[in-house]
Design a protein around this motif. Structure first.
Motif, short mmCIF file in Angstrom:
data_model
loop_
_atom_site.label_atom_id
_atom_site.label_comp_id
_atom_site.label_asym_id
_atom_site.label_seq_id
_atom_site.Cartn_x
_atom_site.Cartn_y
_atom_site.Cartn_z
N GLU A 329 0.81 -1.21 0.00
CA GLU A 329 0.00 0.00 0.00
C GLU A 329 0.84 1.26 0.00
OE1 GLU A 329 -2.49 -0.35 3.36
OE2 GLU A 329 -3.63 -2.08 2.60
N HIS A 330 2.12 1.13 0.22
CA HIS A 330 2.98 2.30 0.29
C HIS A 330 3.76 2.44 -1.02
CE1 HIS A 330 2.26 2.92 4.63
NE2 HIS A 330 2.20 1.60 4.69
N SER A 331 4.51 3.54 -1.07
CA SER A 331 5.27 3.82 -2.28
C SER A 331 6.36 2.77 -2.47
CB SER A 331 5.88 5.22 -2.20
OG SER A 331 6.70 5.34 -1.06
N LEU A 332 6.82 2.69 -3.68
CA LEU A 332 7.81 1.67 -4.03
C LEU A 332 9.15 1.95 -3.38
CD1 LEU A 332 8.46 -0.84 -5.73
CD2 LEU A 332 9.05 0.70 -7.62
N PHE A 333 9.52 3.24 -3.25
CA PHE A 333 10.82 3.61 -2.70
C PHE A 333 10.64 4.39 -1.40
CE2 PHE A 333 11.50 3.40 -7.34
CZ PHE A 333 12.43 2.38 -7.35
N ASP A 334 11.66 4.30 -0.57
CA ASP A 334 11.65 4.95 0.75
C ASP A 334 12.11 6.40 0.57
OD1 ASP A 334 11.81 5.72 3.36
OD2 ASP A 334 12.86 3.93 4.05
N THR A 335 11.17 7.28 0.31
CA THR A 335 11.51 8.69 0.08
C THR A 335 11.85 9.42 1.38
OG1 THR A 335 9.14 9.25 0.18
CG2 THR A 335 10.09 8.80 -1.99
N ASP A 336 11.29 8.98 2.49
CA ASP A 336 11.59 9.64 3.77
C ASP A 336 13.07 9.50 4.13
OD1 ASP A 336 8.95 10.35 4.01
OD2 ASP A 336 8.42 8.58 5.18
N THR A 337 13.63 8.32 3.90
CA THR A 337 15.06 8.12 4.18
C THR A 337 15.92 9.01 3.30
OG1 THR A 337 14.67 5.85 4.91
CG2 THR A 337 16.90 6.41 4.22
N VAL A 338 15.60 9.07 2.01
CA VAL A 338 16.38 9.91 1.09
C VAL A 338 16.25 11.38 1.48
CG1 VAL A 338 16.64 10.60 -1.31
CG2 VAL A 338 16.16 8.23 -0.76
N GLN A 339 15.09 11.78 1.93
CA GLN A 339 14.91 13.17 2.35
C GLN A 339 15.80 13.50 3.55
OE1 GLN A 339 10.82 14.25 2.81
NE2 GLN A 339 11.24 16.31 3.54
N ARG A 340 15.90 12.58 4.49
CA ARG A 340 16.79 12.81 5.65
C ARG A 340 18.26 12.83 5.22
NH1 ARG A 340 13.00 9.30 8.17
NH2 ARG A 340 14.37 7.51 7.79
N ILE A 341 18.62 11.99 4.26
CA ILE A 341 20.00 12.01 3.76
C ILE A 341 20.31 13.36 3.14
CG2 ILE A 341 21.55 11.01 2.03
CD1 ILE A 341 20.15 8.33 2.47
N LEU A 342 19.39 13.88 2.34
CA LEU A 342 19.60 15.19 1.71
C LEU A 342 19.67 16.29 2.76
CD1 LEU A 342 19.86 16.94 -0.78
CD2 LEU A 342 17.36 16.94 -0.99
N MET A 343 18.85 16.21 3.79
CA MET A 343 18.89 17.21 4.86
C MET A 343 20.23 17.16 5.60
SD MET A 343 14.98 16.89 6.32
CE MET A 343 15.26 18.07 7.64
N ASN A 344 20.76 15.96 5.80
CA ASN A 344 22.09 15.85 6.42
C ASN A 344 23.16 16.50 5.55
OD1 ASN A 344 21.40 14.44 8.81
ND2 ASN A 344 21.27 12.52 7.67
#
Length: 598
Positions: A329-344
């Protein structure tokens, strides 16, 4: 006891044991070790084993045959069989494969000098000190075998001696092939360290023994960033078989999952702190495994920070981390993790934690990160489960200074609009506001002008900025001073395809001149029409009431609207107004012009 007496006693016992074996004397003691049973003789056993002597004396069996049980002997029945052969004087080979078992079993059975000369404890210690611990591969093998003999292996200090010997010899072996020293900013500037030959041998160790060996190596001066290849080999071997590259039901037993979780968390705790010591692809693999195995939050955040520090070295595959929801039911890729990587990454940039102080390098890194994130957006945009908030939130984090052109962002926006056809006009405008139409290339502008998925305001904005660009090129060309004298051919190289560019510029000039002439003709016709209209109006007023002034006539009969033609012309030219500004007299703009870009 003198040495001569010891030799005499030892030879006598050996001859006695041989006589017992040769004469097939009936056994008088039965020893149960696990599921195995041994029918033996008391004399050779009691003369060397303090534990068996104690057990026999404590037994209340008055019969000739005594039965004792030794269930907890280290090494089990195999170890007891070897110790029995030693008691009977039967020759067998000591090796790195069985020395740990012999040493622990002899300690357990109390086969010390107190009961016999040159007993098994002394003999096994001599082999360890003179043979097993003198070779790196042998010491690793002994340590590996000792892992199954705890806690007695720790009690006889077998594990600690193996670890110390391994640490010493690895430092000696690696002093010529270890990486060069790091700089003052703790950044590894050399190439990746060469994988030492012994690194593969260490992968057979259990994770707790492996950790103790690496800590001992660093205590002896081994550089932490030199452990990178060793950790990579160990992780690749121990985490093999995890389904970390796709979605679906977990296919791993709870016990195995726990073991691999402990291994992964330990490996992450041992990772070098220096930048570039580990590749981004390896960190991405660890992060995928950490999400899959549901490790601690601290472990995952540590990996995300490490990836953020080296985000400029990443490629698209490193960021395509599957979403392990196991529900579909969720998206295919983990966008939340990538967003945190970009914020770091952005946090390192803003706070100056980045280890490079070169402005050109920082700008280059920023541009590479911008292109990478635009490519990532285009990749996830086709997923219909990616919400508008996630897409916009991730796109807004991309720094504007990293985007030289907006072609990548336009491609991502176009793919998202195509994958989400049921979006409202307001949502489509929000998505399109992510890109700066002034930075689109000519090819992107040409595509956007014919793109039915874009809102009308965005298309008009694209056309307006493209027109402004063309006007600027024409103006700069007409106002530019005379060209400087040509330089020698050796110093100036002509730009490629200059003739085609001049042809295109000449064509644009002609079209612009034609537009100016048409606009001038229209202005002249408009002035002539207004002049004729005013004359007709004045003559009509005078003929209807010649004696009254013009003000009275205007009060009795309102004049014709003077701007009716202007209004009609403005309606026709309204499509050319990029800002959608309504003409005078309208109290309410039409629906399709209320949100014009101003």
């Amino acid at each position: 006891m003198s040495a001569k007496k010891k030799d005499i006693l030892s030879s006598a016992m050996k001859r006695t044991s041989e006589w017992i074996s040769s004469q097939e004397v009936s056994s008088d003691v039965t020893v149960h070790v696990g599921e195995a049973s041994f029918s033996l003789h008391k004399f050779p056993l009691l003369s060397k084993c303090g534990l068996i002597k104690k057990l026999v004396s404590e037994s209340n069996n008055d019969s000739d045959a005594t039965v004792i049980s030794i269930p907890d002997i280290p090494g089990g029945s195999e170890a007891f069989e070897l110790t029995t052969k030693f008691c009977y004087g039967i020759n067998f080979d000591m090796s790195t494969e069985n020395i740990a078992m012999l040493r622990c079993a002899s300690e357990f059975l109390e086969m010390t000098e107190e009961h016999s000369v040159e007993n098994l404890v002394t003999r096994s210690e001599a082999y360890l000190n003179e043979v097993a611990l003198k070779s790196l591969s042998s010491a690793i093998t002994v340590l590996h075998k000792s892992e199954e003999l705890l806690p007695i292996a720790d009690r006889v200090k077998l594990v600690s001696r193996c670890i110390d010997a391994i640490a010493y010899m690895t430092c000696q072996e690696s002093q010529f092939c270890s990486p060069t020293s790091n700089n003052s900013n703790n950044e590894v500037v050399s190439k990746q360290p060469v994988v030492d030959w012994w690194a593969e041998d260490l992968t057979i160790l259990r994770i707790d023994s492996f950790q103790r060996v690496l800590i001992a190596m660093m205590a002896r001066g081994f550089k932490q960033y030199g452990l990178g290849p060793v950790l990579m080999l160990y992780a690749q071997k121990s985490l093999r078989g995890l389904e970390i590259f796709g979605k679906g039901t977990k296919k791993i037993e709870p016990k195995q999952e726990h073991e691999k979780r402990v291994i992964l968390e330990t490996i992450v705790s041992l990772l070098p702190r220096e930048k570039n010591a580990m590749s981004v692809s390896f960190l991405s693999m660890l992060l995928r495994a950490a999400i899959y195995l549901e490790t601690t939050v601290a472990c995952r955040l540590d990996l995300e920070k490490r990836m953020g520090l080296q985000l400029s070295q990443a490629v698209l595959d490193d960021l395509l981390i599957p979403s392990y929801s196991f529900t579909g039911e969720h998206s295919l890729f983990d966008t939340d993790t990538v967003q945190r990587i970009l914020m770091n990454y952005l946090e390192f940039e803003v706070e100056g934690v980045r280890l490079s102080n070169n402005g050109a390098d920082l700008a280059g890194d920023m541009e590479r990160v911008g292109k990478l994130m635009e490519t990532y957006l285009a990749e996830i945009a086709s997923d219909r489960n990616v919400s508008l908030q996630k897409f916009i939130g991730l796109a807004e984090l991309i720094p504007e200074q990293s985007r030289v052109t907006e072609d990548g962002m336009y491609r991502a926006v176009d793919i998202y609009l195509k994958a989400h056809p049921n979006m409202s006009d307001v949502e489509r405008k929000k998505v399109c506001s992510l890109m700066d139409c002034q930075k689109l290339s000519r090819e992107a502008c040409a595509h956007a002008a014919q793109n039915d998925r874009l809102p009308v305001q965005t298309i008009v904005q694209v056309l307006y900025y493209e027109q402004q660009r063309l006007r600027g090129e024409v103006t700069n060309d007409s106002d530019s001073p005379a060209p400087p004298p040509p330089q020698p051919a050796a110093t100036v190289l002509p730009p490629p395809k200059l003739s085609s560019y001049n042809d295109e510029l000449s064509k644009v000039k002609r079209e612009n001149q034609d537009l100016k002439l048409e606009l001038l003709k229209m202005k002249m016709k408009l002035k002539e029409y207004e002049k004729d209209n005013n004359e007709k109006k004045s003559s009509t007023t005078m003929s209807s009431n010649p004696s009254s002034p013009r003000s009275t006539a205007s009060m009795d009969k309102p004049p014709l609207p003077r701007k009716s033609f202007i209004n009609s012309v403005s309606k026709k030219l309204g499509k050319l107004n990029p800002f959608g500004i309504p003409p005078r007299g309208r109290t309410k703009p039409p629906k399709d012009r209320r949100h014009s870009i101003s």
